[in-house]
Design a protein around this motif. Structure first.
Motif: not given
Length: 307
Positions: A46-50, A62-69, A74-81
């Motif tokens: 989902r993060i990749a497709q967004y 920011s990581i906060t804004d991306l996670a919210e969108r 936020q840890p999910s975004v970090t793990r994705f990176a």
């Protein structure tokens, strides 16, 4: 006098390899290559497709804004990176910004606010999709290879359910001009399963599947049935990432137009036509013989008006 299809088959065969040494790679293709990891979790996909769909904006979040969108933590975004090969979100964002800035620097459709109305904006978006596809075609080797494999699969099954049926019908109609046994499947459930199993028993080796949004659960199930029966699956879709793409052996991903109430399919249509061209190139003698035979029958029975 040769038909238009015969003339094009003779004059427009695909040449392997890049025609220009410095062909630009589209931002969408860069991101798909960056995120091409088979073991991404559903949340990570989902993060990749967004990011693929909103690169010019998302690259500066920011990581906060991306996670919210996206609707993840936020840890999910970090793990994705980390999953796509970066030390953390800051290094991933730096890469995304370099891709986004290249997009903003120029090219058709770089700015949406150009005074156009909604219909013109929809056409502009499709032009962008075709420009991206043109860049992807700079190296047609995979397309040529799969065209050859589809040409050799007898029978060849073409699968398209729900809204994807129209693309499948177009491909199957044209493919029957150059291939001796094309089987079209546009109904899901047990009807699709029977057709896929019979195709494999008859000696078929490949299925060409279409999956356009909204992606149908029954398409995913049918692709799994095909794979379970021993068939290879080539998929034309708008998503390089996702459950159906994960099940396919080969994915040709190209964007659909989404500016109007119903999606438009300029780029997927060209992708389908290019794959048909690759099939005709794979066996030019058979192609020529079948097209000549069809022209004789169509003339005899007056299939077409004389323009």
């Amino acid at each position: 006098m040769p038909s238009p299809q015969q003339a094009r088959a003779q004059a427009s065969s695909i040449t392997s390899g890049k025609t220009a040494p410095e062909t630009e790679v589209s931002p969408t293709s860069q991101l798909r290559a960056l995120f091409d990891r088979p073991r991404l979790s559903p949340g990570q996909r989902r993060i990749a497709q967004y990011l693929i769909e909103h690169i010019t904006e998302a690259a500066f979040l920011s990581i906060t804004d991306l996670a919210e969108r996206v609707g993840v933590s936020q840890p999910s975004v970090t793990r994705f990176a980390a999953a796509v090969g970066f030390s953390g979100y800051p290094s991933l964002r730096e890469k995304l910004q370099s891709i986004a800035l290249g997009t903003l620097a120029g090219g058709p459709g770089a700015a949406d606010d150009n005074g156009s109305n909604e219909l013109q904006a929809a056409v502009d978006a499709e032009i962008d999709n075709l420009e991206n596809l043109r860049r992807d075609f700079a190296d047609p080797d995979q397309l040529i290879d799969i065209g050859r494999r589809l040409s050799r699969s007898t029978p060849l099954t073409v699968l398209g359910l729900r809204i994807s049926a129209s693309l499948a019908e177009y491909f199957a109609y044209a493919a029957r001009r150059v291939h001796p046994d094309v089987r079209l499947v546009t109904r899901g459930g047990s009807v699709a399963y029977d057709a896929l199993l019979q195709s494999r028993e008859a000696g078929g080796t490949w299925v060409l599947a279409f999956s356009m949004p909204r992606h149908a659960q029954e398409t995913l199930t049918a692709v799994r049935v095909a794979r379970g029966a021993g068939l290879k699956v080539a998929l034309i879709t708008d998503l390089a990432l996702g459950p159906i793409a994960d099940e396919a052996d080969v994915v040709f991903a190209t964007s659909t137009g989404s500016r109007l109430v119903f999606d438009s399919y300029a780029a997927p249509g060209v992708m389908a036509a290019a794959l048909l061209q690759a099939m005709t190139d794979a066996d030019p003698e058979r192609t020529q013989a079948r097209l000549e035979g069809y022209e004789q029958i169509s003339d005899q029975h007056q299939f077409f008006l004389r323009d």
